[in-house]
Design a protein around this motif. Structure first.
Motif, short mmCIF file in Angstrom:
data_model
loop_
_atom_site.label_atom_id
_atom_site.label_comp_id
_atom_site.label_asym_id
_atom_site.label_seq_id
_atom_site.Cartn_x
_atom_site.Cartn_y
_atom_site.Cartn_z
N PHE A 112 0.89 -0.90 0.20
CA PHE A 112 0.03 -0.05 -0.14
C PHE A 112 0.82 1.45 -0.02
N ILE A 113 1.96 1.19 0.98
CA ILE A 113 2.71 2.42 0.92
C ILE A 113 3.62 2.55 -0.61
N ARG A 114 4.04 1.68 -1.17
CA ARG A 114 4.54 1.87 -2.39
C ARG A 114 3.78 2.27 -3.31
N ALA A 115 2.30 1.82 -3.48
CA ALA A 115 1.28 2.26 -4.31
C ALA A 115 1.21 3.84 -3.94
N ALA A 116 0.92 4.16 -2.81
CA ALA A 116 0.48 5.58 -2.49
C ALA A 116 1.93 6.25 -2.79
N LYS A 117 3.09 5.94 -2.71
CA LYS A 117 4.44 6.87 -3.29
C LYS A 117 4.25 7.03 -4.58
N ALA A 118 3.94 6.11 -5.17
CA ALA A 118 3.74 6.01 -6.62
C ALA A 118 2.49 6.84 -7.28
N GLY A 119 1.84 7.19 -6.53
CA GLY A 119 0.67 8.15 -6.99
C GLY A 119 -0.68 7.57 -7.58
N GLU A 120 -0.55 6.16 -7.02
CA GLU A 120 -1.88 5.30 -7.52
C GLU A 120 -3.25 5.84 -6.63
N PHE A 121 -2.96 6.68 -5.47
CA PHE A 121 -4.22 6.93 -4.91
C PHE A 121 -4.56 8.42 -5.05
N ASP A 122 -3.73 9.31 -5.86
CA ASP A 122 -3.66 10.68 -5.82
C ASP A 122 -5.20 11.27 -6.27
N ARG A 123 -5.92 10.41 -7.03
CA ARG A 123 -7.25 10.96 -7.30
C ARG A 123 -8.44 10.90 -6.28
N LEU A 124 -8.09 10.32 -5.33
CA LEU A 124 -8.75 10.28 -3.93
C LEU A 124 -8.98 11.56 -3.32
#
Length: 66
Positions: A53-65
């Motif tokens: 989850f942290i890797r995905a957040a750092k990669a910007g996968e949740f920026d649209r939230l």
């Protein structure tokens, strides 16, 4: 019952705007996550799941939230 030692993120600020997030490691390898202003609500995860989850957040996968 096991004593849980919570650690607050240094990025959480001073908590004035309800932005405090805390983590605790649990015996057996689990991780618990909570908001310090709502300490009764706890999310449990495995270390690998939280790391993903942290890797995905750092990669910007949740920026649209936002």
């Amino acid at each position: 019952m096991q004593h849980i030692s919570w650690r607050k993120s240094s990025f959480s600020g001073n908590g004035i705007n309800n932005e405090c997030v805390e983590l605790a490691t649990i015996k057996g390898g689990g991780i618990h996550l909570r908001e310090s202003d709502t300490p009764g609500a706890v999310l449990a995860a495995t270390s690998p799941a939280l790391a993903a989850f942290i890797r995905a957040a750092k990669a910007g996968e949740f920026d649209r939230l936002r």
